[in-house]
Design a protein around this motif. Structure first.
Motif, PDB file in Angstrom:
ATOM      1  N   ASN A 113       0.872  -1.165   0.000  1.00 34.70           N
ATOM      2  CA  ASN A 113       0.000   0.000   0.000  1.00 34.70           C
ATOM      3  C   ASN A 113       0.913   1.220   0.000  1.00 34.70           C
ATOM      4  OD1 ASN A 113      -2.644   1.209   2.236  1.00 34.70           O
ATOM      5  ND2 ASN A 113      -2.260   1.560   0.080  1.00 34.70           N
ATOM      6  N   ALA A 114       1.460   1.519  -1.166  1.00 39.22           N
ATOM      7  CA  ALA A 114       2.548   2.500  -1.222  1.00 39.22           C
ATOM      8  C   ALA A 114       2.647   3.108  -2.607  1.00 39.22           C
ATOM      9  CB  ALA A 114       3.863   1.781  -0.902  1.00 39.22           C
ATOM     10  N   ASP A 115       3.487   4.110  -2.687  1.00 40.62           N
ATOM     11  CA  ASP A 115       3.779   4.734  -3.971  1.00 40.62           C
ATOM     12  C   ASP A 115       4.622   3.769  -4.812  1.00 40.62           C
ATOM     13  OD1 ASP A 115       4.187   7.541  -5.443  1.00 40.62           O
ATOM     14  OD2 ASP A 115       6.019   6.365  -5.549  1.00 40.62           O
ATOM     15  N   PRO A 315       2.247  -1.714 -11.064  1.00 36.37           N
ATOM     16  CA  PRO A 315       2.448  -0.579 -10.156  1.00 36.37           C
ATOM     17  C   PRO A 315       1.152   0.105  -9.738  1.00 36.37           C
ATOM     18  CG  PRO A 315       3.225  -0.048 -12.404  1.00 36.37           C
ATOM     19  CD  PRO A 315       2.737  -1.461 -12.434  1.00 36.37           C
ATOM     20  N   PHE A 316       0.086  -0.020 -10.543  1.00 36.02           N
ATOM     21  CA  PHE A 316      -1.151   0.725 -10.278  1.00 36.02           C
ATOM     22  C   PHE A 316      -2.295  -0.264 -10.063  1.00 36.02           C
ATOM     23  CE2 PHE A 316       1.558   3.224 -13.167  1.00 36.02           C
ATOM     24  CZ  PHE A 316       1.837   4.287 -12.321  1.00 36.02           C
ATOM     25  N   GLY A 317      -2.319  -0.828  -8.861  1.00 34.80           N
ATOM     26  CA  GLY A 317      -3.185  -1.975  -8.579  1.00 34.80           C
ATOM     27  C   GLY A 317      -4.664  -1.737  -8.780  1.00 34.80           C
ATOM     28  N   GLY A 320      -7.246  -4.466  -8.330  1.00 34.26           N
ATOM     29  CA  GLY A 320      -6.460  -5.694  -8.165  1.00 34.26           C
ATOM     30  C   GLY A 320      -6.664  -6.741  -9.246  1.00 34.26           C
ATOM     31  N   THR A 321      -7.183  -6.337 -10.404  1.00 33.81           N
ATOM     32  CA  THR A 321      -7.454  -7.317 -11.470  1.00 33.81           C
ATOM     33  C   THR A 321      -6.188  -8.113 -11.839  1.00 33.81           C
ATOM     34  OG1 THR A 321      -9.044  -5.723 -12.306  1.00 33.81           O
ATOM     35  CG2 THR A 321      -8.542  -7.580 -13.749  1.00 33.81           C
ATOM     36  N   THR A 322      -5.069  -7.408 -11.985  1.00 27.79           N
ATOM     37  CA  THR A 322      -3.826  -8.095 -12.378  1.00 27.79           C
ATOM     38  C   THR A 322      -3.433  -9.146 -11.336  1.00 27.79           C
ATOM     39  OG1 THR A 322      -3.112  -6.017 -13.344  1.00 27.79           O
ATOM     40  CG2 THR A 322      -1.413  -7.691 -13.043  1.00 27.79           C
ATOM     41  N   GLY A 335       2.606  -6.112  -6.297  1.00 28.12           N
ATOM     42  CA  GLY A 335       1.780  -4.987  -6.715  1.00 28.12           C
ATOM     43  C   GLY A 335       1.868  -3.836  -5.751  1.00 28.12           C
ATOM     44  N   THR A 336       1.541  -2.650  -6.274  1.00 26.10           N
ATOM     45  CA  THR A 336       1.429  -1.490  -5.391  1.00 26.10           C
ATOM     46  C   THR A 336       0.119  -0.769  -5.695  1.00 26.10           C
ATOM     47  OG1 THR A 336       2.637  -0.091  -6.952  1.00 26.10           O
ATOM     48  CG2 THR A 336       3.921  -1.091  -5.198  1.00 26.10           C
ATOM     49  N   GLU A 337      -0.412  -0.143  -4.679  1.00 22.42           N
ATOM     50  CA  GLU A 337      -1.593   0.719  -4.838  1.00 22.42           C
ATOM     51  C   GLU A 337      -1.491   1.773  -3.747  1.00 22.42           C
ATOM     52  OE1 GLU A 337      -4.292   1.498  -6.876  1.00 22.42           O
ATOM     53  OE2 GLU A 337      -4.608   2.969  -5.292  1.00 22.42           O
ATOM     54  N   ILE A 338      -1.566   3.038  -4.189  1.00 22.95           N
ATOM     55  CA  ILE A 338      -1.390   4.138  -3.236  1.00 22.95           C
ATOM     56  C   ILE A 338      -2.665   4.408  -2.440  1.00 22.95           C
ATOM     57  CG2 ILE A 338      -2.029   6.143  -4.657  1.00 22.95           C
ATOM     58  CD1 ILE A 338       0.704   7.350  -3.795  1.00 22.95           C
TER      59      ILE A 338
END
Ligand SMILES: C[S@@+](CC[C@H](N)C(=O)[O-])C[C@H]1O[C@@H](n2cnc3c(N)ncnc32)[C@H](O)[C@@H]1O
Length: 388
Positions: A113-115, A315-317, A320-322, A335-338
């Protein structure tokens, strides 16, 4: 880093911009156009600008705008020895890259859960088999993270270069990088990527994405860039598509004449125009209010460019499909998601429905006709490969 025209001209507010435009005897809208679109001013305007700002030169404006044409390049090349003395600092002791504890983990994946740029800086060079990125489009959309999705074009392009460069660094030789965006942004992204990677395909995903606009063509495709690191992809698992048939009677849409028995029974070759990707609209399939890509897009990309056990990074979750598709297809993932990640976590609580859908997608490919298509064709006496 690119700069805005206004920052180069030291124009810090609207009033100063207006009075500068007045001095130049041009409309403020003209100045805004070159500033907002990061476009190098035309010959007439640049002359007027230089008359008003004699401390600047054309070359300085070009370099600060990031407009590296042949003239600038020749100048840099002619002075390369002097410039090299200033150099780009290299790190004497590159720091140890190590990912922190993830905020969420599955048997195959780690979610931060980050940049994304911060996270990628903690990832080693040449380690990821596939990167799929669906960045914000800078269209002023409301994201759960509250991020600003309407920044200046210069800021967006500088940011794009930053995250794209990290993606390039962590991608394995032979690995694949896919970037989903509006064509207008992917023209710039391609310009960055062409310096480091090898364009395999500019894929068009045939899908309307905004309302018709007066005096414009109706925007009806997303761009999906497909690059690889180096000459040859490590993986390229071909996909065959079923024939297009009439939705009502199951009959042929095209006339195959005497060539029916020459058609590949493993399906028609996938082209670089993808017509079977639809926005996720139906409540049954949707996991968040907006920006969710469909499972079949990720199933195709992941199956095409990785094998089981390979490592996928997104990088852009978003929703969360990927990650869901990677997990179902037995790929390791990072994965990441801000923004908030609770929706992604919830999707992982029960993967039975997406697994059923992915199985369905996989059972419908690599054949000329799916089982459902065969049924209707049999019923209506249309040809099938087995009775040709
Ligand atoms: C277009 S959406 C991605 C949707 C996703 N492909 C899906 O299918 O659900 C972009 C996402 O990137 C996230 N984001 C924006 N800037 C980010 C950053 N610097 N690092 C990580 N995530 C970011 C946004 O919060 C948003 O959820």
């Amino acid at each position: 880093m690119r700069e805005d025209l206004y920052s180069i001209l030291e124009i810090s507010d609207r009033e100063i911009a207006k009075s500068f435009a007045k001095k130049l005897k041009v409309k403020i809208g003209t100045l805004d156009y070159f500033n907002d679109n990061c476009i190098y001013p035309d010959a007439d305007l640049i002359k007027k600008i230089l008359d008003e700002r004699p401390n600047l030169s054309e070359i300085e404006i070009k370099i600060r705008l990031g407009h590296i044409d042949n003239e600038v390049l020749t100048l840099l090349q002619n002075n390369v020895k002097n410039i090299a003395e200033y150099g780009i600092p290299t790190q004497a002791n590159p720091f140890q890259r190590q990912l922190p504890e993830p905020n969420f983990a599955t048997p195959l994946g780690r979610l931060f859960n980050a940049d994304c740029i911060q996270t990628m800086r903690n990832m080693d060079d040449n380690t990821v088999d596939l990167i799929f990125a669906d960045p914000p489009f800078n269209l002023d959309k409301k994201y759960e993270s509250g991020m600003n999705d309407k920044i200046s074009k210069t800021e967006y392009l500088n940011w794009t270069e930053e995250w794209v460069s990290e993606c390039v660094r962590i991608l394995k030789p032979g690995g694949a990088l896919f970037i989903w965006n509006l064509p207008q942004w992917n023209t710039y992204t391609a310009e960055i990527l062409n310096r480091y990677l090898n364009l395999r395909h500019w894929i068009v995903a045939d899908m309307k994405y905004s309302l018709p606009i007066a005096n414009r063509l109706y925007p009806a495709h997303y761009s999906l860039l497909y690059y690889i690191k180096g000459d040859q992809p490590n993986r390229f698992n071909k996909e065959g598509l079923p024939l297009e048939i009439c939705r009502h009677c199951g009959g042929d849409i095209k006339d195959y004449g005497g060539y029916k028995n020459k058609l590949n029974t493993e399906g028609m070759s996938l082209t670089d125009v993808w017509k079977d990707i639809s926005p996720v609209r139906h409540k049954k399939y949707k996991n968040r209010a907006s920006n969710e890509l469909p499972l079949n897009l990720l199933e195709r990309i992941i199956s095409l460019s990785t094998n089981e056990g390979d490592l996928v990074f997104d990088p852009f979750g978003g929703s969360g499909t990927t990650f869901v598709v990677s997990e179902i297809l037995n790929r390791r993932w990072i994965g990441t998601e801000i923004g908030p990640i609770d929706l992604i976590q919830e999707r992982f609580e029960d993967l039975s429905f997406p697994t059923f859908l992915i199985n369905d997608i996989q059972n419908s490919k690599n054949a000329l006709f799916t089982e459902d298509m065969k049924k209707i064709r049999r019923k209506n006496n249309h040809w099938l490969p087995e009775n040709l």
